[in-house]
Design a protein around this motif. Structure first.
Motif, PDB file in Angstrom:
ATOM      1  N   TYR A  82       0.825  -1.208   0.000  1.00 15.62           N
ATOM      2  CA  TYR A  82       0.000   0.000   0.000  1.00 15.62           C
ATOM      3  C   TYR A  82       0.860   1.259   0.000  1.00 15.62           C
ATOM      4  N   TRP A  85       2.306   1.657  -3.477  1.00 14.18           N
ATOM      5  CA  TRP A  85       1.266   2.106  -4.413  1.00 14.18           C
ATOM      6  C   TRP A  85       0.946   3.582  -4.202  1.00 14.18           C
ATOM      7  N   LEU A  86       0.832   3.974  -2.937  1.00 18.11           N
ATOM      8  CA  LEU A  86       0.524   5.367  -2.617  1.00 18.11           C
ATOM      9  C   LEU A  86       1.648   6.286  -3.104  1.00 18.11           C
ATOM     10  N   GLN A 113      -7.013   8.282   4.168  1.00 20.49           N
ATOM     11  CA  GLN A 113      -5.640   8.071   3.721  1.00 20.49           C
ATOM     12  C   GLN A 113      -4.691   8.037   4.915  1.00 20.49           C
ATOM     13  N   LEU A 116      -5.102   4.707   6.855  1.00 22.88           N
ATOM     14  CA  LEU A 116      -4.502   3.574   6.147  1.00 22.88           C
ATOM     15  C   LEU A 116      -2.984   3.582   6.234  1.00 22.88           C
ATOM     16  N   SER A 120      -0.683   0.793   8.069  1.00 21.22           N
ATOM     17  CA  SER A 120      -0.064  -0.020   7.015  1.00 21.22           C
ATOM     18  C   SER A 120       1.264  -0.624   7.456  1.00 21.22           C
TER      19      SER A 120
END
Length: 204
Positions: A82, A85-86, A113, A116, A120
């Protein structure tokens, strides 16, 4: 807990929050690109993520998660994916604008956001699981101490994150479009780097 023990915990919290991580990178990038409110929303979301982890530590589930073995490794790898990807999305959208001429906002909003990104990294859970017990007074009320230390950690983290958001938001007003794009891409690169580090690091 004694005043001396609590004072030692406060000093430790201050030292920890001064070390920037992926959440600070996200807050700075959002504030520079979208303004102070976006960064503060990220900061609020990260506090929810931190609260969730402290709650898990408080009820002792961190030991159960450590016992999950390879399943916990999958959680860690999903968190790393994640972040990567972010970071890639942030890097690629450095100069992308919405129909109103403003930088595009993330899907789900800045608050989600922040939540997460905060959760994460499951290594944070292990950290809290090892850090907080060091300041627990066995003779005092356990739940009360967890609440006090959890709230204290969140207050210092909120103050630090908010300061980053306000400072970066003000700085963003003076950046040209070219420099804004560069700063966003640098932040995205840092998030990718954090995800790669998490992917190749051991959970324990």
């Amino acid at each position: 807990m004694s005043l001396e023990l609590y004072a030692a915990y406060v000093v430790a919290c201050i030292v920890i929050v001064l070390i920037p991580g992926p959440t600070v990178t996200l807050i700075i990038a959002s504030s520079i690109r979208h303004g102070t409110r976006a960064g503060l929303a990220n900061a609020a979301g990260t506090q929810i993520g931190v609260a969730m982890m402290i709650a898990i530590v408080g009820i002792g589930l961190n030991q159960m998660i450590e016992a999950m073995g390879h399943w916990f490794e999958w959680v860690r790898l999903l968190g790393a994916a994640y972040l990567i990807w972010l970071g890639i999305q942030m890097f690629r959208s450095g100069g992308e604008l919405a129909a109103d001429g403003l930088p595009k906002r993330p899907r789900g909003g800045f608050f989600l956001q922040g939540v997460l990104v905060a959760i994460s990294n499951p290594k944070t859970l292990i950290f809290f699981g090892a850090f907080i017990p060091q300041f627990i007074d066995p003779s005092a009320n356990y739940a009360q101490q967890i609440v006090i230390m959890g709230v204290t950690a969140m207050v210092f983290a909120a103050m630090s994150d908010s300061a980053y958001a306000i400072a970066a938001g003000r700085a963003g007003k003076f950046l040209s479009a070219k420099r804004l794009k560069l700063m966003t891409r640098i932040s995205g690169t840092f998030l990718v780097g954090g995800g790669v580090w998490l992917a190749f690091s051991r959970a324990k």
